[in-house]
Every structure is written in structure tokens, then in C-alpha cells.
Design a protein around this motif. Structure first.
Motif, PDB file in Angstrom:
ATOM      1  N   ALA A  95       0.806  -1.219   0.000  1.00 26.76           N
ATOM      2  CA  ALA A  95       0.000   0.000   0.000  1.00 26.76           C
ATOM      3  C   ALA A  95       0.841   1.272   0.000  1.00 26.76           C
ATOM      4  O   ALA A  95       0.514   2.221  -0.723  1.00 26.76           O
ATOM      5  CB  ALA A  95      -0.961  -0.009   1.190  1.00 26.76           C
ATOM      6  N   PRO A  96       1.924   1.364   0.796  1.00 23.72           N
ATOM      7  CA  PRO A  96       2.715   2.603   0.777  1.00 23.72           C
ATOM      8  C   PRO A  96       3.258   2.944  -0.608  1.00 23.72           C
ATOM      9  O   PRO A  96       3.191   4.094  -1.041  1.00 23.72           O
ATOM     10  CB  PRO A  96       3.840   2.319   1.777  1.00 23.72           C
ATOM     11  N   ARG A  97       3.780   1.940  -1.324  1.00 25.41           N
ATOM     12  CA  ARG A  97       4.317   2.237  -2.652  1.00 25.41           C
ATOM     13  C   ARG A  97       3.200   2.557  -3.642  1.00 25.41           C
ATOM     14  O   ARG A  97       3.386   3.384  -4.533  1.00 25.41           O
ATOM     15  CB  ARG A  97       5.163   1.076  -3.166  1.00 25.41           C
ATOM     16  N   ALA A  98       2.052   1.918  -3.489  1.00 30.14           N
ATOM     17  CA  ALA A  98       0.923   2.239  -4.375  1.00 30.14           C
ATOM     18  C   ALA A  98       0.503   3.693  -4.178  1.00 30.14           C
ATOM     19  O   ALA A  98       0.317   4.438  -5.153  1.00 30.14           O
ATOM     20  CB  ALA A  98      -0.248   1.296  -4.103  1.00 30.14           C
ATOM     21  N   ARG A  99       0.374   4.110  -2.915  1.00 21.12           N
ATOM     22  CA  ARG A  99       0.029   5.507  -2.641  1.00 21.12           C
ATOM     23  C   ARG A  99       1.132   6.433  -3.125  1.00 21.12           C
ATOM     24  O   ARG A  99       0.878   7.492  -3.705  1.00 21.12           O
ATOM     25  CB  ARG A  99      -0.200   5.719  -1.143  1.00 21.12           C
ATOM     26  N   GLY A 100       2.381   6.033  -2.888  1.00 27.84           N
ATOM     27  CA  GLY A 100       3.503   6.870  -3.290  1.00 27.84           C
ATOM     28  C   GLY A 100       3.582   7.048  -4.792  1.00 27.84           C
ATOM     29  O   GLY A 100       3.883   8.141  -5.279  1.00 27.84           O
ATOM     30  N   LEU A 101       3.311   5.984  -5.546  1.00 29.60           N
ATOM     31  CA  LEU A 101       3.357   6.077  -6.998  1.00 29.60           C
ATOM     32  C   LEU A 101       2.293   7.030  -7.510  1.00 29.60           C
ATOM     33  O   LEU A 101       2.568   7.897  -8.358  1.00 29.60           O
ATOM     34  CB  LEU A 101       3.173   4.694  -7.623  1.00 29.60           C
ATOM     35  N   ILE A 102       1.062   6.876  -7.021  1.00 33.69           N
ATOM     36  CA  ILE A 102      -0.026   7.736  -7.486  1.00 33.69           C
ATOM     37  C   ILE A 102       0.260   9.190  -7.157  1.00 33.69           C
ATOM     38  O   ILE A 102       0.087  10.091  -7.996  1.00 33.69           O
ATOM     39  CB  ILE A 102      -1.366   7.267  -6.883  1.00 33.69           C
ATOM     40  N   MET A 103       0.761   9.459  -5.950  1.00 35.39           N
ATOM     41  CA  MET A 103       1.088  10.828  -5.589  1.00 35.39           C
ATOM     42  C   MET A 103       2.294  11.337  -6.367  1.00 35.39           C
ATOM     43  O   MET A 103       2.345  12.510  -6.764  1.00 35.39           O
ATOM     44  CB  MET A 103       1.344  10.932  -4.083  1.00 35.39           C
ATOM     45  N   ILE A 140      -7.240 -10.696  -3.621  1.00 30.04           N
ATOM     46  CA  ILE A 140      -6.244  -9.758  -4.151  1.00 30.04           C
ATOM     47  C   ILE A 140      -6.930  -8.525  -4.731  1.00 30.04           C
ATOM     48  O   ILE A 140      -6.518  -7.387  -4.485  1.00 30.04           O
ATOM     49  CB  ILE A 140      -5.364 -10.445  -5.213  1.00 30.04           C
ATOM     50  N   GLU A 141      -8.020  -8.741  -5.486  1.00 35.71           N
ATOM     51  CA  GLU A 141      -8.696  -7.598  -6.099  1.00 35.71           C
ATOM     52  C   GLU A 141      -9.352  -6.716  -5.045  1.00 35.71           C
ATOM     53  O   GLU A 141      -9.271  -5.483  -5.121  1.00 35.71           O
ATOM     54  CB  GLU A 141      -9.745  -8.071  -7.107  1.00 35.71           C
ATOM     55  N   HIS A 142     -10.005  -7.319  -4.062  1.00 33.80           N
ATOM     56  CA  HIS A 142     -10.666  -6.508  -3.032  1.00 33.80           C
ATOM     57  C   HIS A 142      -9.639  -5.744  -2.201  1.00 33.80           C
ATOM     58  O   HIS A 142      -9.867  -4.584  -1.837  1.00 33.80           O
ATOM     59  CB  HIS A 142     -11.527  -7.403  -2.138  1.00 33.80           C
ATOM     60  N   ARG A 143      -8.529  -6.373  -1.897  1.00 31.91           N
ATOM     61  CA  ARG A 143      -7.472  -5.668  -1.167  1.00 31.91           C
ATOM     62  C   ARG A 143      -6.923  -4.521  -2.008  1.00 31.91           C
ATOM     63  O   ARG A 143      -6.701  -3.407  -1.502  1.00 31.91           O
ATOM     64  CB  ARG A 143      -6.345  -6.635  -0.811  1.00 31.91           C
ATOM     65  N   ALA A 144      -6.731  -4.772  -3.297  1.00 37.91           N
ATOM     66  CA  ALA A 144      -6.220  -3.731  -4.192  1.00 37.91           C
ATOM     67  C   ALA A 144      -7.204  -2.566  -4.293  1.00 37.91           C
ATOM     68  O   ALA A 144      -6.800  -1.393  -4.322  1.00 37.91           O
ATOM     69  CB  ALA A 144      -5.952  -4.316  -5.574  1.00 37.91           C
ATOM     70  N   THR A 145      -8.501  -2.875  -4.351  1.00 42.38           N
ATOM     71  CA  THR A 145      -9.511  -1.822  -4.408  1.00 42.38           C
ATOM     72  C   THR A 145      -9.437  -0.947  -3.173  1.00 42.38           C
ATOM     73  O   THR A 145      -9.493   0.287  -3.252  1.00 42.38           O
ATOM     74  CB  THR A 145     -10.919  -2.430  -4.540  1.00 42.38           C
ATOM     75  N   ASP A 146      -9.304  -1.577  -2.013  1.00 37.66           N
ATOM     76  CA  ASP A 146      -9.210  -0.819  -0.766  1.00 37.66           C
ATOM     77  C   ASP A 146      -7.974   0.075  -0.770  1.00 37.66           C
ATOM     78  O   ASP A 146      -8.035   1.242  -0.348  1.00 37.66           O
ATOM     79  CB  ASP A 146      -9.157  -1.791   0.421  1.00 37.66           C
ATOM     80  N   MET A 147      -6.850  -0.447  -1.266  1.00 33.98           N
ATOM     81  CA  MET A 147      -5.625   0.350  -1.314  1.00 33.98           C
ATOM     82  C   MET A 147      -5.774   1.521  -2.274  1.00 33.98           C
ATOM     83  O   MET A 147      -5.309   2.631  -2.000  1.00 33.98           O
ATOM     84  CB  MET A 147      -4.438  -0.528  -1.706  1.00 33.98           C
ATOM     85  N   CYS A 148      -6.434   1.287  -3.414  1.00 35.67           N
ATOM     86  CA  CYS A 148      -6.647   2.365  -4.376  1.00 35.67           C
ATOM     87  C   CYS A 148      -7.548   3.453  -3.802  1.00 35.67           C
ATOM     88  O   CYS A 148      -7.317   4.647  -4.010  1.00 35.67           O
ATOM     89  CB  CYS A 148      -7.245   1.814  -5.665  1.00 35.67           C
ATOM     90  N   ILE A 149      -8.582   3.046  -3.088  1.00 36.59           N
ATOM     91  CA  ILE A 149      -9.484   4.031  -2.475  1.00 36.59           C
ATOM     92  C   ILE A 149      -8.713   4.914  -1.507  1.00 36.59           C
ATOM     93  O   ILE A 149      -8.865   6.148  -1.507  1.00 36.59           O
ATOM     94  CB  ILE A 149     -10.652   3.314  -1.771  1.00 36.59           C
ATOM     95  N   GLU A 150      -7.860   4.310  -0.688  1.00 34.62           N
ATOM     96  CA  GLU A 150      -7.076   5.105   0.265  1.00 34.62           C
ATOM     97  C   GLU A 150      -6.110   6.025  -0.470  1.00 34.62           C
ATOM     98  O   GLU A 150      -5.900   7.176  -0.064  1.00 34.62           O
ATOM     99  CB  GLU A 150      -6.319   4.186   1.222  1.00 34.62           C
ATOM    100  N   GLN A 154      -6.141  10.142  -0.362  1.00 36.26           N
ATOM    101  CA  GLN A 154      -4.953  10.932  -0.051  1.00 36.26           C
ATOM    102  C   GLN A 154      -4.703  11.965  -1.140  1.00 36.26           C
ATOM    103  O   GLN A 154      -4.387  13.127  -0.846  1.00 36.26           O
ATOM    104  CB  GLN A 154      -3.736  10.030   0.099  1.00 36.26           C
ATOM    105  N   LEU A 155      -4.875  11.552  -2.378  1.00 31.78           N
ATOM    106  CA  LEU A 155      -4.693  12.477  -3.491  1.00 31.78           C
ATOM    107  C   LEU A 155      -5.683  13.627  -3.405  1.00 31.78           C
ATOM    108  O   LEU A 155      -5.330  14.786  -3.640  1.00 31.78           O
ATOM    109  CB  LEU A 155      -4.862  11.723  -4.810  1.00 31.78           C
ATOM    110  N   ARG A 156      -6.908  13.302  -3.042  1.00 28.88           N
ATOM    111  CA  ARG A 156      -7.916  14.362  -2.978  1.00 28.88           C
ATOM    112  C   ARG A 156      -7.600  15.370  -1.875  1.00 28.88           C
ATOM    113  O   ARG A 156      -7.904  16.565  -2.010  1.00 28.88           O
ATOM    114  CB  ARG A 156      -9.301  13.756  -2.755  1.00 28.88           C
ATOM    115  N   LEU A 180     -14.924   2.893  -5.849  1.00 27.98           N
ATOM    116  CA  LEU A 180     -13.785   3.577  -6.456  1.00 27.98           C
ATOM    117  C   LEU A 180     -14.154   4.450  -7.655  1.00 27.98           C
ATOM    118  O   LEU A 180     -13.676   5.592  -7.746  1.00 27.98           O
ATOM    119  CB  LEU A 180     -12.718   2.552  -6.840  1.00 27.98           C
ATOM    120  N   PRO A 181     -14.972   3.995  -8.614  1.00 27.76           N
ATOM    121  CA  PRO A 181     -15.232   4.832  -9.799  1.00 27.76           C
ATOM    122  C   PRO A 181     -15.838   6.195  -9.465  1.00 27.76           C
ATOM    123  O   PRO A 181     -15.413   7.216 -10.012  1.00 27.76           O
ATOM    124  CB  PRO A 181     -16.191   3.972 -10.623  1.00 27.76           C
TER     125      PRO A 181
END
Length: 299
Positions: A95-103, A140-150, A154-156, A180-181
Motif C-alpha cells: 500500500a505505501p508504494r501504491a500511494r507513493g506512486l499515485i502521488m 487480491i482484487e478486493h485488497r487492491a480496491t481498498d488500497m486504491c481508495i485510500e 490521499q490524493l484528494r 472507487l469509480p
């Protein structure tokens, strides 16, 4: 992310001297507020705006509340695409790297719509396909969705709310549990200058109509990812479009399943195939407002 920064903290984050940062603040290049004691303070959204507009490198992401960008930059320097990187981070639950990449993509100048239509959409599509090949795919998909939402939340937080902007409200219709959408749509609209309020999944269409009737709403959006009853939703969208049209309110509809529906062809209805199209439509609405002297739709 840290909500408020001192000039020294922002200076350290981007690798410049505190005196330079204070000089930029005094000249208006960085907007600051003042504490009761007269000390300068910088909102995180203003810091992000300054970094994006000046192309300043973030040498101390930890000060902004972001993970170490070193590994992310190393992956980029190897030639990995943002989509591949995000897919890999989400697949293993990083999750940290996913958030970091998007930011990191946003700080480097990418728009919210480009990030959503590109890396996020493509990575999530690939993760969804794991259902067919991996028994652990649902987890895996549900966990990924939760990470993307967070990550998107953060981006918002890093996008300044335009207190003078027009209001937009929206969500996913009844029966659609995908969060998410619609969150991405709200974030895109916020980045374009709207005061966007996301009502989330399973939002009654009557609630959207009521919001437009009670508030000075310029735009309503409906994001459709799962449609349990197409005929019922088509009827509901038509009724919503008519109620909004009577008040001069625009309706934007889109999402993964919108192409499967027969949607109303009305002057106030916009059908988008991507968030980039929604962003362009939003910019057009804002550009047209001065012709109406900036007045909100008739109530």
C-alpha cells in the motif's frame, strides 16, 4: 499527508533554503496563512500546487507524509510503466508504494484523469482478471480496491477545495456497490475546480435530484459499474435527467456499464467514455459560466 507545513518543512521537502521559501511566500509565489503569533503556515494542497507548477523535486517525501520515493524512482528508471508498477504494488499488497506512486505521478504533473484512466484503470482491470486464473483473485482484487481508495482519498486531500467553485454531486446508483469509480469522478471534478460531493455507492437517484433542488448544483454525475436491473435504471436516469433539466442542471453519466444502457438524449445529458472526457466537459461548463455572469442554475 501532513495537513499543514512550516516554511522550513516545505523547504526541506524540496531541497531549498528556508530563506528562499520565505522569500517566495512574501512575493506571493507560495500562499501562506499566519498563526496568531504571526508565523507562516502552508496548507498541504498549496504545497502540492507549488511543487507541480514549479517542477520542484521532492527530496524528503517523509516530511509530506509520503513513503520513500527511491524504490519508485528506481522502478521508473528501469523502464517499468506506471501501470505495471501499480499492478505489481497492488498485487503484493504494498500500500505505501501504491500511494507513493499515485502521488508521485500527480506531483510530477500528471492530471487526475490521466492517472485514473491510465495506471489505475488498467491495473485494476488486470487484477479483476485474476478471478479467472487464481483462487486468491477475489482477495487480491478486493485488497487492491481498498488500497486504491485510500490512495485516491490521499490524493484528494492534496487538491485545494475551490470554495468559490460550483457544486457537483454524484454517486453510483442503487445496486451498484463499487466505491472507487465515483470517488475518482469526484476527485477529477475537484481538480477541475468544482466543489464535488461524492455520495458513494448505492445512491438513490431521487437523492441526487433532491440535492440539485435544495442546493445550487451545476452538475450531477452517475457512475455505473454494475447494473442489476437495466430497464429500471434506464427509467430512473430518464426521470433524473428530466428533473435536472427543468432546473438547468447538467447530468453526466458514465462508467463501465453505461454503454449497455439506452440513455436519454437530452440537451442537459453528457455521456462520457472516460474520466478525461468528464474533465473536459467540466472545463467547458466552467468556461461557459462567465457568459451567465457566474450565476448558479435557476432554482
Amino acid at each position: 499527508m501532513k495537513p499543514i507545513l512550516s516554511p522550513k518543512e516545505l523547504a526541506d521537502a524540496i531541497g531549498v533554503s528556508e530563506s528562499s521559501l520565505k522569500r517566495w511566500a512574501d512575493s506571493g509565489k507560495v500562499r501562506v496563512s499566519r498563526t496568531a503569533g504571526g508565523h507562516r503556515r502552508i496548507h498541504i494542497a498549496e504545497a502540492v500546487r507549488f511543487i507541480r507548477e514549479t517542477g520542484s523535486p521532492v527530496v524528503r517525501p517523509d516530511i509530506l507524509g509520503l513513503p520513500d520515493m527511491g524504490a519508485i524512482q528506481a522502478d521508473l528508471s528501469r523502464g517499468d510503466t506506471p501501470e505495471e508498477m501499480l499492478f505489481n504494488y497492488l498485487s503484493v499488497g504494498d500500500a505505501p508504494r501504491a500511494r507513493g506512486l499515485i502521488m508521485s505521478l500527480y506531483l510530477s504533473g500528471d492530471g487526475v484523469a490521466a492517472i485514473a484512466d491510465g495506471p489505475i484503470r488498467n491495473a485494476m482491470r488486470r487484477l479483476g482478471e485474476l478471478w479467472e486464473h487464481d483462487p486468491a483473485g477475489i482477495f487480491i482484487e478486493h485488497r487492491a480496491t481498498d488500497m486504491c481508495i485510500e490512495a485516491v482519498r490521499q490524493l484528494r486531500l492534496a487538491i485545494a477545495m475551490n470554495d468559490a467553485g460550483p457544486i457537483a454531486v454524484g454517486g453510483a446508483p442503487p445496486g451498484d456497490t463499487y466505491a472507487l469509480p465515483s470517488l475518482l469522478a469526484a476527485t477529477v471534478l475537484a481538480a477541475e475546480g468544482f466543489r464535488a460531493f461524492n455520495l458513494g455507492p448505492q445512491t438513490p437517484l431521487d437523492a441526487l435530484a433532491a440535492a440539485a433542488e435544495q442546493q445550487r448544483v451545476l452538475l450531477v454525475w452517475v457512475s455505473m459499474t454494475y447494473v442489476p436491473s437495466p430497464v429500471e435504471l434506464e427509467r430512473g436516469i430518464s426521470d433524473l435527467a428530466a428533473r435536472l433539466g427543468a432546473r438547468g442542471v447538467k447530468l453526466a453519466v458514465g462508467g463501465q456499464k453505461h454503454a449497455t444502457l439506452t440513455l436519454p438524449r437530452a440537451d442537459n445529458v453528457f455521456v462520457g467514455h472516460s474520466l478525461a472526457e468528464l474533465a473536459a466537459f467540466a472545463r467547458g461548463l466552467l468556461a461557459a459560466r462567465p457568459a451567465d455572469n457566474g450565476k448558479p442554475p435557476a432554482q
